[in-house]
Design a protein around this motif. Structure first.
Motif, mmCIF file in Angstrom:
data_model
loop_
_atom_site.group_PDB
_atom_site.id
_atom_site.type_symbol
_atom_site.label_atom_id
_atom_site.label_comp_id
_atom_site.label_asym_id
_atom_site.label_seq_id
_atom_site.Cartn_x
_atom_site.Cartn_y
_atom_site.Cartn_z
ATOM 1 N N TYR A 36 -16.982 2.395 2.399
ATOM 2 C CA TYR A 36 -15.579 2.049 2.615
ATOM 3 C C TYR A 36 -15.418 0.554 2.371
ATOM 4 O O TYR A 36 -16.267 -0.252 2.784
ATOM 5 C CB TYR A 36 -15.145 2.384 4.044
ATOM 6 C CG TYR A 36 -13.719 1.977 4.360
ATOM 7 C CD1 TYR A 36 -12.643 2.728 3.885
ATOM 8 C CD2 TYR A 36 -13.446 0.841 5.123
ATOM 9 C CE1 TYR A 36 -11.335 2.358 4.166
ATOM 10 C CE2 TYR A 36 -12.140 0.471 5.414
ATOM 11 C CZ TYR A 36 -11.081 1.236 4.929
ATOM 12 O OH TYR A 36 -9.786 0.865 5.209
ATOM 13 N N GLU A 42 -8.780 -1.476 11.218
ATOM 14 C CA GLU A 42 -9.453 -0.530 10.336
ATOM 15 C C GLU A 42 -10.743 -0.084 11.001
ATOM 16 O O GLU A 42 -11.289 -0.783 11.861
ATOM 17 C CB GLU A 42 -9.726 -1.172 8.970
ATOM 18 C CG GLU A 42 -8.452 -1.393 8.173
ATOM 19 C CD GLU A 42 -8.723 -2.076 6.839
ATOM 20 O OE1 GLU A 42 -9.060 -1.379 5.868
ATOM 21 O OE2 GLU A 42 -8.569 -3.316 6.778
ATOM 22 N N CYS A 100 -2.167 -0.983 10.847
ATOM 23 C CA CYS A 100 -3.236 -0.371 10.066
ATOM 24 C C CYS A 100 -4.374 0.290 10.828
ATOM 25 O O CYS A 100 -5.506 -0.037 10.572
ATOM 26 C CB CYS A 100 -3.789 -1.419 9.133
ATOM 27 S SG CYS A 100 -5.009 -0.785 7.968
ATOM 28 N N GLN A 127 0.833 -1.199 0.000
ATOM 29 C CA GLN A 127 0.000 0.000 0.000
ATOM 30 C C GLN A 127 0.871 1.253 0.000
ATOM 31 O O GLN A 127 0.588 2.226 -0.714
ATOM 32 C CB GLN A 127 -0.916 -0.010 1.228
ATOM 33 C CG GLN A 127 -1.990 1.062 1.230
ATOM 34 C CD GLN A 127 -3.186 0.681 0.384
ATOM 35 O OE1 GLN A 127 -3.086 -0.165 -0.509
ATOM 36 N NE2 GLN A 127 -4.326 1.286 0.645
ATOM 37 N N TYR A 171 -12.896 -2.684 3.033
ATOM 38 C CA TYR A 171 -11.781 -3.083 3.891
ATOM 39 C C TYR A 171 -10.572 -3.495 3.067
ATOM 40 O O TYR A 171 -10.692 -4.140 2.029
ATOM 41 C CB TYR A 171 -12.207 -4.199 4.844
ATOM 42 C CG TYR A 171 -13.027 -3.669 5.987
ATOM 43 C CD1 TYR A 171 -12.425 -2.958 7.011
ATOM 44 C CD2 TYR A 171 -14.413 -3.823 6.018
ATOM 45 C CE1 TYR A 171 -13.162 -2.432 8.042
ATOM 46 C CE2 TYR A 171 -15.177 -3.295 7.048
ATOM 47 C CZ TYR A 171 -14.532 -2.590 8.058
ATOM 48 O OH TYR A 171 -15.270 -2.046 9.075
ATOM 49 N N GLN A 172 -9.388 -3.107 3.570
ATOM 50 C CA GLN A 172 -8.135 -3.396 2.883
ATOM 51 C C GLN A 172 -7.464 -4.665 3.412
ATOM 52 O O GLN A 172 -6.801 -5.373 2.663
ATOM 53 C CB GLN A 172 -7.181 -2.216 3.041
ATOM 54 C CG GLN A 172 -7.708 -0.915 2.458
ATOM 55 C CD GLN A 172 -7.928 -1.003 0.958
ATOM 56 O OE1 GLN A 172 -6.997 -1.241 0.194
ATOM 57 N NE2 GLN A 172 -9.174 -0.837 0.538
ATOM 58 N N GLN A 226 -8.021 4.451 2.146
ATOM 59 C CA GLN A 226 -7.469 4.031 3.424
ATOM 60 C C GLN A 226 -6.857 5.216 4.169
ATOM 61 O O GLN A 226 -6.185 6.060 3.577
ATOM 62 C CB GLN A 226 -6.408 2.956 3.202
ATOM 63 C CG GLN A 226 -6.015 2.239 4.480
ATOM 64 C CD GLN A 226 -5.055 1.082 4.227
ATOM 65 O OE1 GLN A 226 -4.380 1.050 3.216
ATOM 66 N NE2 GLN A 226 -4.994 0.141 5.159
#
Length: 478
Positions: free
Chosen positions: A359, A136, A132, A12, A361-362, A200
Motif C-alpha cells: 500500500y 490511513e 481519510c 481523489q 500512502y495517499q 485507497q
C-alpha cells in the motif's frame, strides 16, 4: 479556503467520479462536496414546481437561461428523487456553482409556504470527507491480536443477530481471518491497481466486519459494497442503494453505516428521505458514524438520531481517542451525537492473511494536529509521506510504501460505529432481547461510563475486551 486534506480528498473523489463535475460547498469551504449544475427534488408535482421556479429565477442571471433547466436523469421509484439540471456543469471551478446556489434561492419562498424543503444540492456521500477517514491504515503485526480482542462466545444459528454492513465489499481472501469465516456479501471491487498496490479505502468494509465479529461473535454479518467507488456515492443514488442493500436478505437487526455528509441543514438528506421513512417503520436499528470533520455541524444520516421521529431508529456514534477518556481530535461532536466509542488506532483485519499486499500512502502526516489538539494524535503519528500531498506541493519526496499481511491499525468514527453495532448485538444475545431498538435503549440507560468531548461529558461505550492505547499528552486536551 478549504484545508489541504480536504483539497486532496476532493481531487481523489473527482478522479474516482470522472464523469461527474464536483464542487466544494458552501463556497469553497471544507463542509461538503456536491454535483455541479444539478439539484434534487421529489418526483412528480414538486419536481415540476422546482423546474418552473428555477426557470423564472434565472431570467435575472447573465448567461443562464430557462433552456438550462431540464430533467437530468430518469425518475426513480424507491427513493422518489429526480435530478434536475439547472446550469452548465462545466461552468466555473471547484469553488462553488452559482447556478445551483441560484436554484436554491429560487425555492426559498415556496419552501417557506410548504413548510418543508423542496430542493437540494446533490451531495457526495462518503466514508471520508476530509480526514481519510481519521487517518490511513498502518500495518499491525500478523502475530498480534485485534483490538477490541475477540470475545469468548458461541455462535448459534437460531439466535444469531443479523448485522448488515453498508460499505466497501469483502476482500477476496477475507475468510482466511477465522472470525469472518461465516461472513457473506459482496466482493470488494478493484482491490489493487495495475501495479498490484492496494487502492485507497480498500479493506474498509472488511476491517469494519472484523470489528463487529470481535465484539459480537453470535452474529450473521453481511457486507454490501455500496461504497466501492473510492468510498463515495452521489446522494441521488445513495437512497436507492440503501434500499437495494436490504432487498436481498430483508431488514437486518442492526445496520452499520460508516458514511455520510453534512449539508448545512438540520432536516436530513432529501435523497435518503424515502429510505429513512421506511426504516422508521421497521424494527432495524441504524448505527451510523458521526463523521471525521472535527465539527459540530450535523452529519447525515447519523444526525437523524437528533430528530424526534427517528431517535429510536438511529444511533449516532462519535470516536474516542486512544485512551478512551476524551474525544478523538477528528471526531464530529454535538448534541446530535448520542454515544462515543473507541475509534483511534483500533486493530482489525484489513486484508486476508493469504499473502502480503503493498500500500502506498495517499496523504502526508502533519507536524501538529490539524484540528488544534495537543496529544499524540493520528494527524501526526506515525509519520509518512503521501502521493496526493506531494502532487499538490510539487516536491520530489517519494511516497511511503508499506506491506499489509492481515491486521491493521486504523482510526475514524467509521470504526467506532461497528464497535457500537457489535455491542448492541452482544447485548441482544446476552439478555435474550429480540428488539434491537430496545437493546439500544437498555445499553445506553444502563451505561455508567463517560468521557469528555469538547468540555461535555458524554456516554462512552467501551467494550470489555478493548485495550486502551497510550496517549502522549503535550498540553491539556482541547
Amino acid at each position: 479556503m478549504a484545508p489541504q486534506r480536504f483539497q486532496e480528498q476532493f481531487e481523489q473523489m473527482q478522479r474516482s467520479m470522472p464523469d461527474v463535475p464536483l464542487a466544494m460547498g458552501p463556497d469553497d469551504s471544507a463542509e461538503f462536496v456536491y454535483e455541479k449544475g444539478v439539484v434534487l427534488a421529489r418526483d412528480g408535482e414538486e419536481a415540476r414546481l422546482v423546474e418552473d421556479r428555477v426557470r423564472e429565477h434565472f431570467t435575472a442571471f447573465t448567461g443562464l437561461t430557462a433552456d438550462h433547466v431540464r430533467r437530468a436523469g430518469p425518475e426513480t421509484n424507491r427513493s422518489g428523487i429526480t435530478r434536475i439540471q439547472v446550469g452548465d456543469p462545466g461552468h466555473g471551478d471547484r469553488r462553488g456553482d452559482r447556478a445551483v446556489a441560484g436554484a436554491l434561492r429560487a425555492l426559498r419562498e415556496a419552501e417557506g409556504r410548504a413548510g418543508r424543503r423542496l430542493v437540494s444540492r446533490n451531495h457526495v456521500v462518503s466514508i471520508a470527507v476530509n480526514c481519510c477517514p481519521g487517518d490511513e491504515p498502518v500495518p499491525a503485526p500478523i502475530t498480534g491480536a485485534p483490538n477490541p480482542a475477540l470475545v469468548d462466545g458461541i455462535y448459534d444459528a437460531d439466535t444469531a443477530i443479523g448485522v448488515l454492513v453498508v460499505d466497501t465489499g469483502l476482500m477476496r481472501d477475507y475468510r482466511s481471518y477465522p472470525p469472518l469465516a461465516r461472513a457473506q456479501g459482496d466482493a470488494q471491487l478493484n482491490e489493487c491497481d495495475d501495479q498490484g498496490i492496494l487502492q485507497q479505502y480498500v479493506g474498509h468494509g472488511t476491517f469494519i466486519a472484523g470489528l463487529v465479529a470481535a465484539v459480537a461473535p453470535n452474529t450473521d454479518i453481511t457486507v454490501r459494497n455500496t461504497l466501492n467507488d473510492a468510498g463515495a456515492i452521489l446522494e441521488s443514488e445513495f437512497g436507492e442503494k440503501l434500499f437495494e442493500s436490504v432487498d436481498a436478505n430483508g431488514w437486518p437487526d442492526v445496520m452499520s453505516l460508516s458514511a455520510g455528509t453534512s449539508n448545512g441543514r438540520t432536516d436530513g438528506l432529501l435523497g435518503v428521505d424515502a429510505f429513512m421513512q421506511e426504516l422508521r417503520d421497521q424494527r432495524t436499528l441504524l448505527v451510523a458514524a458521526a463523521g471525521n470533520n472535527a465539527s459540530a455541524t450535523p452529519f447525515w444520516p447519523a444526525a437523524y438520531a437528533s430528530l424526534p421521529e427517528y431517535e429510536n431508529a438511529v444511533l449516532s456514534v462519535g470516536a474516542l481517542r486512544g485512551d478512551g477518556e476524551y474525544g478523538a481530535c477528528f471526531s464530529n461532536h454535538g448534541s446530535w451525537v448520542k454515544a462515543y466509542a473507541p475509534g483511534e488506532r483500533l486493530t482489525s483485519a484489513l486484508t486476508g492473511f493469504d499473502a502480503p499486499v503493498p500500500y502506498v500512502y495517499q496523504h502526508s502526516t502533519y507536524d501538529a494536529c490539524r484540528f488544534g489538539f495537543a496529544y499524540s494524535c493520528t494527524c501526526q503519528s506515525p509519520r509518512h509521506t503521501g502521493v496526493l500531498t506531494e502532487e499538490r506541493e510539487t516536491t520530489t519526496a517519494k511516497p511511503d510504501q508499506v506491506m499489509f499481511e492481515g491486521f491493521a491499525h486504523w482510526s475514524g468514527t467509521s470504526f467506532a460505529t461497528p464497535v457500537v453495532a457489535g455491542m448492541i448485538a452482544a447485548h441482544m444475545t446476552a439478555h435474550k432481547e429480540t428488539d434491537p431498538r430496545a437493546a439500544r435503549t437498555q445499553l445506553l440507560s444502563g451505561n455508567t461510563e463517560f468521557a469528555e468531548v469538547r468540555g461535555a461529558h458524554v456516554p462512552a461505550l467501551r467494550p470489555a475486551t478493548w485495550r486502551p492505547v497510550p496517549v502522549v499528552q503535550l498540553t491539556p486536551p482541547a
